[in-house]
Design a protein around this motif. Structure first.
Motif, PDB file in Angstrom:
ATOM      1  N   LYS A 330       0.957  -1.111  -0.033  1.00 18.24           N
ATOM      2  CA  LYS A 330       0.080   0.071   0.049  1.00 18.24           C
ATOM      3  C   LYS A 330       0.830   1.433   0.236  1.00 18.24           C
ATOM      4  O   LYS A 330       0.556   2.363  -0.730  1.00 18.24           O
ATOM      5  CB  LYS A 330      -0.811   0.015   1.278  1.00 18.24           C
ATOM      6  CG  LYS A 330      -1.850  -1.046   1.322  1.00 18.24           C
ATOM      7  CD  LYS A 330      -3.030  -0.837   0.376  1.00 18.24           C
ATOM      8  CE  LYS A 330      -4.292  -2.032   0.323  1.00 18.24           C
ATOM      9  NZ  LYS A 330      -5.153  -1.864  -0.567  1.00 18.24           N
ATOM     10  N   ILE A 331       2.047   1.127   0.865  1.00 18.57           N
ATOM     11  CA  ILE A 331       2.869   2.417   0.761  1.00 18.57           C
ATOM     12  C   ILE A 331       3.648   2.762  -0.537  1.00 18.57           C
ATOM     13  O   ILE A 331       3.614   3.649  -1.096  1.00 18.57           O
ATOM     14  CB  ILE A 331       4.049   2.208   2.041  1.00 18.57           C
ATOM     15  CG1 ILE A 331       3.298   2.151   3.334  1.00 18.57           C
ATOM     16  CG2 ILE A 331       4.825   3.428   1.799  1.00 18.57           C
ATOM     17  CD1 ILE A 331       4.327   1.715   4.205  1.00 18.57           C
ATOM     18  N   ALA A 332       3.859   1.395  -1.116  1.00 15.53           N
ATOM     19  CA  ALA A 332       4.344   1.562  -2.290  1.00 15.53           C
ATOM     20  C   ALA A 332       3.606   2.314  -3.496  1.00 15.53           C
ATOM     21  O   ALA A 332       4.009   3.012  -4.245  1.00 15.53           O
ATOM     22  CB  ALA A 332       5.179   0.270  -3.021  1.00 15.53           C
ATOM     23  N   ALA A 333       2.243   1.684  -3.321  1.00 17.92           N
ATOM     24  CA  ALA A 333       1.336   2.475  -4.345  1.00 17.92           C
ATOM     25  C   ALA A 333       0.868   3.926  -4.018  1.00 17.92           C
ATOM     26  O   ALA A 333       0.714   4.463  -4.995  1.00 17.92           O
ATOM     27  CB  ALA A 333      -0.110   1.463  -4.103  1.00 17.92           C
ATOM     28  N   ALA A 334       1.093   4.366  -2.860  1.00 17.53           N
ATOM     29  CA  ALA A 334       0.766   5.572  -2.577  1.00 17.53           C
ATOM     30  C   ALA A 334       2.079   6.477  -2.828  1.00 17.53           C
ATOM     31  O   ALA A 334       1.628   7.335  -3.712  1.00 17.53           O
ATOM     32  CB  ALA A 334       0.684   5.662  -0.897  1.00 17.53           C
ATOM     33  N   VAL A 335       3.268   6.014  -2.810  1.00 19.99           N
ATOM     34  CA  VAL A 335       4.385   6.751  -3.142  1.00 19.99           C
ATOM     35  C   VAL A 335       4.426   6.911  -4.559  1.00 19.99           C
ATOM     36  O   VAL A 335       5.008   7.669  -5.333  1.00 19.99           O
ATOM     37  CB  VAL A 335       5.678   6.442  -2.593  1.00 19.99           C
ATOM     38  CG1 VAL A 335       5.857   6.470  -1.273  1.00 19.99           C
ATOM     39  CG2 VAL A 335       6.093   4.979  -3.035  1.00 19.99           C
TER      40      VAL A 335
END
Length: 578
Positions: A330-335
């Protein structure tokens, strides 16, 4: 506070920072091979990534170095964004080891009394002829300077209790409730940005707390600010990297910002938890209690405050990791949403893949990164050589011109790659490096020079073919067949060279018989074909000018073989297992 006292304090801070850098550098050199084994543990499993980041940071005592390394590896394509996020989380936990070392050895045990005698041991080791002992000596000297600097800082800081008006001013800053928490949070962030070292800011915070300058809750706010300030280093490293590198650095920022937000929302309960754990584990007063204050009459209060601050640092990063490790994707998708790939971006096929984010903070690992680039350079060189074969085989003028332009382009690419790798190696060489690393860098300079010469060879063949075409000379089928046989031998030599480069990079190179065999086949073929064409010239008067072009191309291919055997020989000298 006198001017001399101010400069003494700044000098002590400089000694602390220099000692930290020297100790980190020594640790990196001593543990170079182990660091590489840690890197091999980087997998798609986020928990293994966390443990890898924790381990590397605990070894080299620098979360910034670990984070910059991760950004560079993402830039190189060696790590995915999801893998990198796990490693960065582990690095945040690993950096808490430094806080405990400073709290225990710098305040509780006060190892500075032993630092000067230890300097003698460090000096003796640093003068050893054995590289590993010199690295250990550097580690010891850095360790001693770190704690000597800390001791001098403690002695240089004035006792505010002897100046009530100044103490009252500082106390006023801490008396605005949650506003003071935000104020000290900002102070910790700015101080870390200025010093570029969360460890130094942590040491200053510990001194201020132990001297009674600030209460425990405000010191905790400074620690949270340090976690924000330390993210700037990775973002600086990523600023010259590709989109993936910028995303990795941004994930570090998101991780720490999220942690600070929940810690501020739950500030009082979180501090109560920290105080209870500290009091329970170490049998000390609760530093988070409302009536708690550091007192000279009760030494346990100072120890409780120091351990409590280190405990907060550990629990903060540990809790933050346990909360977010499940959401790495999810963090990867956000950045990826925040930092988007530019539309219609053209992919530059021949840009440097592995070192375009600049040198790493860890010179020993930078050499490994440069070697990745050299292998990539060799693969590009082999691709360029394939266009020389294509130019030989075509009889269409337009196709030949296309292949000729590609050979010219590849020659320019080789020049550029050699220059950029050499510039990178120059940057690495300017840092403190071990003797074995210096030998490897020397070999790398020779190797990139040979690879650049291989790029020139393809362009030389294109010029020979251009002169042939201008004079309207043609190769017959037998000549084309023979030249393809030589090109096959050159391809085999390329394969042997790349195989040896890869084996050396993995530490598995034993001998280079494959390269010698390929070189011998190429030399034998060159000799046989040259003798045959000379014999034909003498017997049936075959066109002399066409034969000259034919022999020139064969000789150019043979020189390519010489460059490749030189590379394997350089590898054998610097990398082969003894």
């Amino acid at each position: 506070m006198s001017v001399l006292q101010i400069f003494t304090l700044l000098g002590a801070l400089g000694m602390f920072l220099y000692g930290m850098n020297l100790m980190s550098s020594g640790l990196q050199k001593v543990a170079g091979d182990r660091l590489r084994s840690f890197l091999s543990a980087m997998t798609s499993n986020p928990f293994k990534g966390v443990m890898t980041g924790l381990g590397i940071t605990a070894v080299i005592q620098s979360s910034s170095a670990t984070t910059v390394m991760v950004v560079s590896f993402v830039n190189a394509g060696l790590l995915t964004l999801v893998q990198a996020i796990g490693v960065i989380m582990g690095a945040n936990i690993g950096t808490t080891v430094t806080a405990w070392l400073v709290s225990w050895l710098g305040f509780k045990a006060d190892i500075s009394a032993l630092a000067v005698p230890l300097m003698l041991l460090g000096f003796l080791f640093s003068n050893s002829k054995i590289s590993r002992r010199r690295n250990v000596g550097e580690l010891i000297v850095g360790f001693c300077l770190l704690f000597l600097g800390l001791s001098l800082m403690k002695e240089s800081v004035p006792d505010l209790r002897q100046t009530p008006e100044v103490l009252e001013f500082v106390t006023t800053w801490a008396s605005h409730g949650f506003g003071s928490v935000l104020l000290f949070l900002a102070f910790g962030t700015i101080l870390t940005l200025v010093l570029q070292s969360s460890s130094a800011t942590m040491a200053i915070t510990l001194i201020m707390l132990s001297m009674g300058w600030i209460p425990f809750p405000m010191a905790c706010a400074m620690v949270l600010g340090e976690n924000l300030g330390t993210t700037i280093t990775a973002n600086i490293a990523a600023s010259v990297g590709n989109v993936q590198a910028k995303r990795a650095a941004m994930s570090h920022t998101i991780f720490n910002v999220f942690g600070v937000v929940w810690a501020l929302v739950l500030y009082k309960p979180f501090l109560s938890l920290v105080g209870w754990v500290t009091a329970s584990v170490f049998s000390l007063p609760n530093p988070a209690a409302e009536d708690f204050a550091v007192s000279e009459s009760n030494p346990d209060t100072s120890v409780a405050a120091l351990y409590g601050l280190s405990m907060l640092h550990t629990l903060f990063n540990l809790t933050n990791t346990l909360l977010l490790v499940w959401f790495t994707k999810k963090i990867a998708a956000a950045v990826s949403w925040i930092i988007r790939m530019p539309e219609n971006q053209e992919k530059e096929v021949f840009r440097l893949k592995y070192i375009s984010a600049g040198p790493l903070a860890t010179p020993e690992l930078s050499v490994e990164q440069a070697f990745d680039e050299i292998i990539h350079f060799a693969q590009i060189s082999k691709t360029g050589a394939s266009y020389a074969r294509a130019a030989i085989n075509t009889s269409d003028p337009d196709q030949f011109e296309t292949f000729r332009e590609k050979l010219v382009k590849y020659e320019e690419i080789s020049d550029r790659i050699e220059y950029e790798i050499a510039t990178f190696l120059n940057s690495v060489s300017s840092e403190e490096i071990s003797e074995s690393t210096a030998i490897k860098i020397k070999a790398m300079y020779k190797i990139i020079g040979e690879l650049e010469s291989l790029g020139d060879s393809g362009e030389v063949i294109s010029r020979i073919l251009t002169r042939k075409n201008i004079q309207k000379k043609n190769f017959d089928e037998v000549t084309i067949k023979n030249l393809n046989a030589v090109a096959d031998a050159v391809d085999a030599a390329y394969d042997a060279m790349i195989e040896n480069l890869t084996a050396a990079h993995k530490g598995e190179l034993v001998e280079i018989s494959n390269a010698y065999n390929a070189e011998e086949r190429l030399n034998t073929l060159r000799g046989d074909l040259r003798d045959a064409v000379i014999e034909e010239l003498e017997s049936d008067g075959k066109n002399y000018q066409t034969s000259v072009y034919y022999i020139d191309i064969i000789n150019s291919y043979e020189r390519m073989g010489d460059f490749m055997i030189n590379i394997s020989q350089d590898l054998e000298k610097a990398y082969a297992k003894r």
